[in-house]
Enzyme design. Sequence first.
Site, mmCIF file in Angstrom:
data_model
loop_
_atom_site.group_PDB
_atom_site.id
_atom_site.type_symbol
_atom_site.label_atom_id
_atom_site.label_comp_id
_atom_site.label_asym_id
_atom_site.label_seq_id
_atom_site.Cartn_x
_atom_site.Cartn_y
_atom_site.Cartn_z
ATOM 1 N NE ARG A 101 48.859 42.440 40.158
ATOM 2 C CZ ARG A 101 48.743 41.901 41.375
ATOM 3 N NH1 ARG A 101 49.562 42.256 42.347
ATOM 4 N NH2 ARG A 101 47.814 40.996 41.625
ATOM 5 C CG HIS A 128 42.489 41.239 41.436
ATOM 6 N ND1 HIS A 128 43.134 40.519 40.451
ATOM 7 C CD2 HIS A 128 43.186 41.017 42.584
ATOM 8 C CE1 HIS A 128 44.176 39.898 40.977
ATOM 9 N NE2 HIS A 128 44.229 40.183 42.265
ATOM 10 C CD GLN A 131 41.931 37.477 45.139
ATOM 11 O OE1 GLN A 131 43.116 37.608 44.902
ATOM 12 N NE2 GLN A 131 41.484 36.564 45.980
ATOM 13 C CB CYS A 261 42.224 39.373 47.833
ATOM 14 S SG CYS A 261 42.596 41.058 48.348
ATOM 15 N NE ARG A 289 43.981 34.932 41.937
ATOM 16 C CZ ARG A 289 44.788 36.011 41.952
ATOM 17 N NH1 ARG A 289 45.051 36.616 43.096
ATOM 18 N NH2 ARG A 289 45.269 36.505 40.826
HETATM 19 N N1 CP Z 1 45.691 38.652 45.830
HETATM 20 C C1 CP Z 1 46.659 38.984 44.956
HETATM 21 O O1 CP Z 1 46.424 39.334 43.804
HETATM 22 O O2 CP Z 1 47.916 38.900 45.474
HETATM 23 P P1 CP Z 1 49.245 39.392 44.767
HETATM 24 O O3 CP Z 1 49.223 40.908 44.775
HETATM 25 O O4 CP Z 1 50.358 38.834 45.621
HETATM 26 O O5 CP Z 1 49.289 38.874 43.362
HETATM 27 N N1 NVA Z 2 43.182 46.066 46.675
HETATM 28 C C1 NVA Z 2 44.534 45.552 46.685
HETATM 29 C C2 NVA Z 2 44.522 44.139 46.212
HETATM 30 C C3 NVA Z 2 45.865 43.457 46.191
HETATM 31 C C4 NVA Z 2 45.783 42.058 45.682
HETATM 32 C C5 NVA Z 2 45.437 46.418 45.817
HETATM 33 O O1 NVA Z 2 45.022 46.785 44.717
HETATM 34 O O2 NVA Z 2 46.535 46.735 46.252
#
Ligand code: CP
Ligand code: NVA
Length: 305
Positions: A101, A128, A131, A261, A289
């Site tokens: 990430r 993502h 997701q 999400c 997920r």
């Molecule tokens: N939706 C998602 O990716 O959540 P997190 O940021 O908690 O991993």
């Molecule tokens: N769009 C959000 C998604 C989090 C899972 C972010 O990038 O913070």
Amino acid sequence: MKHLLEISDLTPEEILRIFSLTEDLKEKTSAGIREPLLPGRVMAMIFEKPSLRTRVSFQSGMAHLGGSSMMLGDDVGFGKRESIEDFTRVLSEYVDVIVFRAKQHSIVQRVAEAASCSVINGLTELAHPCQALADLYTLREKVGTLEGAKLAWVGDANNVARSLAVCCGRLGVEFSLACPSGYEFPTKFVSTLHEQCPGVQFSQTSDPHEAVLDAAAVYTDVWASMGQEAEKEKRKKDFAPYQVNQELMSSAPDKALFMHCLPAHRGEEVTDEVIDSPNSVVVEQAANRMHVQKGVLAWLLGVHS
Ligand code: CP
Ligand code: NVA
């Protein structure tokens, strides 16, 4: 070497193959069976931003599959003690897959280029993919068939929206975006979407009521993503007319699902009434997920490709 950095790395057939592995693994998990498809395989995780769902679902999923995982913290000095390429070349001698990430998409691309093992994007500012796969798997579970269904995205055209738009295009789902003027997808993204998904049904409007007409699902996400904290107040004002509330949901079909999400900012992009309604599938999305990522790991590591 197979990587999953963006949905466009997968053909429609590969997505459906991952869904079919997912279905099988999910059924077995529900029956109390943890099928050890990946014994001895090791997953390393590097997270430059916070996470609950991605981090825990990957670690639990890998444990179910008989493999193990490790979360690498600041002490490994990614980007600080040595070049990203040297770090990655060495790390991939020890592990079978890296979940990353990153604050910048270009960093995940560099890691994938240097790695001799598979790399999975666990969220960047541009994509993502895990997701989006879990979301369309959830939609298929709920509505039966994806082909011809419509998903309405109301809010920021962000990383999740991008991956979903491409996944919808790959699977024959119409994608309709409603956002304030100036927050649409960049023209380059839209032209690439049309190249990657010939025949994609895609539209952008500033009218959320128009976007949700005939939608099988209405999806939203936070108005300021991680890394956009400085724009939070301006975005709150700009996106206020795009809140997903009962009034907006009443423009959608009665059966329309509500999707997010998570994490959600209740009272901003969605009201409690909508996110807690019987049509809301946000917990199912989060649960899927793990199941879908087990399918991704089994597929990517070549056990059941
Ligand atoms: N939706 C998602 O990716 O959540 P997190 O940021 O908690 O991993
Ligand atoms: N769009 C959000 C998604 C989090 C899972 C972010 O990038 O913070």
